[in-house]
Design a protein around this motif. Structure first.
Motif, PDB file in Angstrom:
ATOM      1  N   THR A 126      40.409  24.571  52.118  1.00 59.34           N
ATOM      2  CA  THR A 126      41.573  23.812  52.301  1.00 59.34           C
ATOM      3  C   THR A 126      42.020  22.721  51.362  1.00 59.34           C
ATOM      4  OG1 THR A 126      40.208  22.280  53.808  1.00 59.34           O
ATOM      5  CG2 THR A 126      41.615  24.109  54.907  1.00 59.34           C
ATOM      6  N   HIS A 127      40.774  22.098  50.692  1.00 58.13           N
ATOM      7  CA  HIS A 127      41.053  21.056  50.096  1.00 58.13           C
ATOM      8  C   HIS A 127      41.361  21.331  48.458  1.00 58.13           C
ATOM      9  CE1 HIS A 127      38.458  19.623  53.052  1.00 58.13           C
ATOM     10  NE2 HIS A 127      39.084  18.348  52.775  1.00 58.13           N
ATOM     11  N   TYR A 128      40.820  22.655  47.927  1.00 58.52           N
ATOM     12  CA  TYR A 128      41.090  22.960  46.373  1.00 58.52           C
ATOM     13  C   TYR A 128      41.647  24.337  46.600  1.00 58.52           C
ATOM     14  CZ  TYR A 128      38.335  18.848  45.651  1.00 58.52           C
ATOM     15  OH  TYR A 128      37.756  17.690  45.290  1.00 58.52           O
ATOM     16  N   ALA A 129      42.211  24.785  45.425  1.00 63.29           N
ATOM     17  CA  ALA A 129      42.833  25.872  45.275  1.00 63.29           C
ATOM     18  C   ALA A 129      42.827  26.317  43.844  1.00 63.29           C
ATOM     19  CB  ALA A 129      44.207  26.345  45.982  1.00 63.29           C
ATOM     20  N   VAL A 130      42.417  27.335  43.356  1.00 65.57           N
ATOM     21  CA  VAL A 130      42.604  27.614  41.731  1.00 65.57           C
ATOM     22  C   VAL A 130      43.099  29.014  41.883  1.00 65.57           C
ATOM     23  CG1 VAL A 130      40.949  26.042  40.987  1.00 65.57           C
ATOM     24  CG2 VAL A 130      40.184  28.481  41.715  1.00 65.57           C
ATOM     25  N   ALA A 131      43.935  29.394  40.749  1.00 72.28           N
ATOM     26  CA  ALA A 131      44.523  30.721  40.569  1.00 72.28           C
ATOM     27  C   ALA A 131      44.006  31.414  39.204  1.00 72.28           C
ATOM     28  CB  ALA A 131      45.921  30.707  40.693  1.00 72.28           C
ATOM     29  N   LEU A 132      43.421  32.477  39.474  1.00 75.49           N
ATOM     30  CA  LEU A 132      43.138  32.992  38.182  1.00 75.49           C
ATOM     31  C   LEU A 132      43.689  34.380  37.888  1.00 75.49           C
ATOM     32  CD1 LEU A 132      39.057  32.967  39.038  1.00 75.49           C
ATOM     33  CD2 LEU A 132      40.406  31.431  37.621  1.00 75.49           C
ATOM     34  N   ARG A 133      43.906  34.751  36.602  1.00 72.99           N
ATOM     35  CA  ARG A 133      44.518  35.922  36.211  1.00 72.99           C
ATOM     36  C   ARG A 133      43.533  36.556  34.849  1.00 72.99           C
ATOM     37  NH1 ARG A 133      48.293  36.525  31.982  1.00 72.99           N
ATOM     38  NH2 ARG A 133      49.935  38.183  32.150  1.00 72.99           N
ATOM     39  N   TYR A 134      43.816  37.920  35.275  1.00 76.44           N
ATOM     40  CA  TYR A 134      42.987  38.682  34.150  1.00 76.44           C
ATOM     41  C   TYR A 134      43.517  40.108  33.683  1.00 76.44           C
ATOM     42  CZ  TYR A 134      39.110  41.036  31.845  1.00 76.44           C
ATOM     43  OH  TYR A 134      38.342  41.842  30.844  1.00 76.44           O
ATOM     44  N   VAL A 135      43.711  40.127  32.343  1.00 68.41           N
ATOM     45  CA  VAL A 135      44.327  41.365  31.822  1.00 68.41           C
ATOM     46  C   VAL A 135      43.427  42.028  31.058  1.00 68.41           C
ATOM     47  CG1 VAL A 135      46.598  42.539  30.384  1.00 68.41           C
ATOM     48  CG2 VAL A 135      46.587  40.500  31.893  1.00 68.41           C
ATOM     49  N   HIS A 136      43.018  43.371  31.697  1.00 65.89           N
ATOM     50  CA  HIS A 136      41.849  43.997  30.976  1.00 65.89           C
ATOM     51  C   HIS A 136      42.276  44.510  29.671  1.00 65.89           C
ATOM     52  CE1 HIS A 136      38.268  46.461  30.395  1.00 65.89           C
ATOM     53  NE2 HIS A 136      38.998  47.370  30.193  1.00 65.89           N
ATOM     54  N   GLY A 137      41.554  44.295  28.536  1.00 65.20           N
ATOM     55  CA  GLY A 137      41.904  44.744  27.111  1.00 65.20           C
ATOM     56  C   GLY A 137      42.430  43.505  26.431  1.00 65.20           C
ATOM     57  N   GLU A 138      43.030  42.395  27.109  1.00 70.06           N
ATOM     58  CA  GLU A 138      44.039  41.473  26.257  1.00 70.06           C
ATOM     59  C   GLU A 138      43.242  40.285  26.387  1.00 70.06           C
ATOM     60  OE1 GLU A 138      47.833  41.089  27.889  1.00 70.06           O
ATOM     61  OE2 GLU A 138      48.547  43.176  27.545  1.00 70.06           O
ATOM     62  N   MET A 139      42.181  40.087  27.604  1.00 65.84           N
ATOM     63  CA  MET A 139      41.583  38.884  27.543  1.00 65.84           C
ATOM     64  C   MET A 139      39.924  39.088  27.631  1.00 65.84           C
ATOM     65  SD  MET A 139      43.667  36.882  30.677  1.00 65.84           S
ATOM     66  CE  MET A 139      45.428  36.406  30.439  1.00 65.84           C
ATOM     67  N   GLN A 140      39.327  38.049  26.732  1.00 64.77           N
ATOM     68  CA  GLN A 140      37.866  38.114  27.033  1.00 64.77           C
ATOM     69  C   GLN A 140      37.398  37.760  28.305  1.00 64.77           C
ATOM     70  OE1 GLN A 140      36.484  36.159  23.617  1.00 64.77           O
ATOM     71  NE2 GLN A 140      37.249  37.525  22.030  1.00 64.77           N
ATOM     72  N   SER A 141      37.899  36.735  29.147  1.00 63.65           N
ATOM     73  CA  SER A 141      37.367  36.355  30.309  1.00 63.65           C
ATOM     74  C   SER A 141      38.785  36.009  31.100  1.00 63.65           C
ATOM     75  CB  SER A 141      36.511  35.175  30.106  1.00 63.65           C
ATOM     76  OG  SER A 141      37.192  34.136  29.484  1.00 63.65           O
ATOM     77  N   PRO A 142      38.547  35.958  32.384  1.00 64.65           N
ATOM     78  CA  PRO A 142      39.590  35.460  33.167  1.00 64.65           C
ATOM     79  C   PRO A 142      40.175  34.195  32.881  1.00 64.65           C
ATOM     80  CG  PRO A 142      37.694  36.407  34.513  1.00 64.65           C
ATOM     81  CD  PRO A 142      37.166  36.031  33.209  1.00 64.65           C
ATOM     82  N   GLN A 143      41.576  33.888  33.425  1.00 63.49           N
ATOM     83  CA  GLN A 143      42.169  32.594  32.562  1.00 63.49           C
ATOM     84  C   GLN A 143      42.478  31.753  33.952  1.00 63.49           C
ATOM     85  OE1 GLN A 143      45.997  32.876  30.866  1.00 63.49           O
ATOM     86  NE2 GLN A 143      45.739  31.150  29.411  1.00 63.49           N
ATOM     87  N   LEU A 144      42.443  30.578  33.824  1.00 69.27           N
ATOM     88  CA  LEU A 144      42.921  29.728  35.124  1.00 69.27           C
ATOM     89  C   LEU A 144      44.296  29.346  34.936  1.00 69.27           C
ATOM     90  CD1 LEU A 144      40.738  26.851  36.968  1.00 69.27           C
ATOM     91  CD2 LEU A 144      43.004  26.590  36.378  1.00 69.27           C
ATOM     92  N   VAL A 145      45.103  29.825  35.645  1.00 74.84           N
ATOM     93  CA  VAL A 145      46.690  29.591  35.298  1.00 74.84           C
ATOM     94  C   VAL A 145      47.420  28.481  36.185  1.00 74.84           C
ATOM     95  CG1 VAL A 145      47.145  32.064  34.807  1.00 74.84           C
ATOM     96  CG2 VAL A 145      47.151  31.312  37.072  1.00 74.84           C
TER      97      VAL A 145
END
Length: 363
Positions: free
Chosen positions: A271-290
């Motif tokens: 409930t206190h924190y939330a982080v949104a992650l995005r990952y595109v295979h072949g375009e990103m080396q690691s997931p990105q925090l958006v």
């Protein structure tokens, strides 16, 4: 605090000068107006004094010539007086207009146009005898008296030396014709007046500089007054800081709302924190925090994720670590690859199952 208020060493701000101007408080030297009016009067007398005197003599001569033929009765006398006043006014009109224009220019040049009713508002303190007695014995009154004495002495010296220069021709006045005598007297009076006007202009220049300096000194402000004025004009610093904080929160909320919709997964605390992650295979080396948020912003991110059918995964340790160590638009550090990868593999598998309309999509 009181010593700080009395220590007025700071120059007045434009805002305070404008407020004083609105109340009619400006740096104005009456000596400048007096010198300009006197100089214009002497200049007019020097330029048209003799012609005006000749016109007046001619008018008087015509009046005396017709005096024996005028019938004495009230109506005739009133008409005669009216004509005399009218003709004299027409002859003096240019001279009076020039003096009036000089007075206006002398005031407007110093202060500019001012429209304020404060100086004419009733103030019973002005008619208080006690206040008048205090002003009579004040240092300001003594200073003004001393300044007037110095001014009188300087003008007296100018008149003395001007008359001393004219003494040699006094012995020849008795031998002059009346017309030449009158012309000589007009020229001598005008020359003496110009010398007096020059001294008045010098006195006015000094007084103008002194008046501006005294007004600037009177308008000085203490550091506390500067802070209070800034606070009154701009608002309390704490309030402005709070408003900036609210604007940042609103901006962060809007950015989080827009970027959360493009995320692949939202990790919560729950409930206190939330982080949104995005990952595109072949375009990103690691997931990105958006996007990331805490409190009400975290709740808003969860609502957006639910609206866009984005998986919400409760992982308090990972959510707190990502929130604390990774900024928006940065990529997940290698130390967290394994934890994030397990969640993304499950998310992508669930999406694939849902897209293929398999029974596992309901899970």
């Amino acid at each position: 605090m009181a010593e700080q208020d009395l220590d007025r060493n700071e120059a007045a701000t434009p805002y305070k000068l404008q407020k004083a101007r609105d109340k009619g408080q400006v740096a104005k030297s009456p000596e400048v107006v007096s010198a300009l009016v006197f100089t214009v009067a002497v200049g007019c007398f020097y330029w048209q004094g003799w012609d005006g005197l000749v016109s007046q003599f001619g008018y008087d001569q015509a009046l005396l010539t017709q005096a024996a033929r005028i019938e004495i009765n009230p109506s005739t006398l009133w008409k005669l007086v009216g004509n005399m006043v009218r003709d004299s006014g027409l002859m003096l009109a240019p001279f009076l207009a020039a003096i009036m224009a000089a007075a206006i220019v002398g005031n407007v040049t110093q202060t500019g146009p001012i429209l304020s009713a404060d100086p004419i508002k009733p103030d019973f303190g002005r008619v208080n005898p006690a206040n008048g007695f205090k002003k009579l014995l004040s240092m300001r009154t003594l200073f003004d008296a001393a300044r007037a004495v110095v001014k009188l002495l300087l003008l007296g010296l100018v008149v003395y030396y001007a008359l001393k220069a004219l003494v040699p021709q006094f012995f020849h006045l008795a031998a002059m014709a009346p017309a030449r005598l009158a012309r000589t007297l007009v020229d001598d009076i005008a020359a003496t007046g110009l010398k007096i006007a020059l001294m008045l202009c010098l006195i006015a220049a000094v007084d103008w500089g002194y008046t501006r300096r005294e007004f600037a000194k009177k308008m000085r402000m203490s550091r506390r007054e500067l802070k209070d004025e800034h606070k009154n004009r701009e608002g309390d610093p704490r309030i402005r800081a709070r408003l900036r904080e609210l604007r940042r929160e609103a901006l962060a909320r809007s950015m989080a709302a827009r970027k959360t919709a493009s995320a692949d997964v939202v990790l919560t605390n729950p409930t206190h924190y939330a982080v949104a992650l995005r990952y595109v295979h072949g375009e990103m080396q690691s997931p990105q925090l958006v996007a990331k948020g805490a409190g009400s912003l975290a709740a808003a991110m969860r609502e957006i994720a639910a609206r866009h059918r984005i998986p919400v995964v409760q992982n308090p340790p990972l959510a707190r670590e990502l929130y604390r160590t990774v900024d928006v638009e940065q990529h997940v550090p290698p130390s967290l690859y394994a934890q994030v990868a397990r969640i993304l593999v499950w998310v992508f598998a669930m999406k694939k199952a849902r897209d293929a309309n398999l029974p596992g999509a309901a899970a």
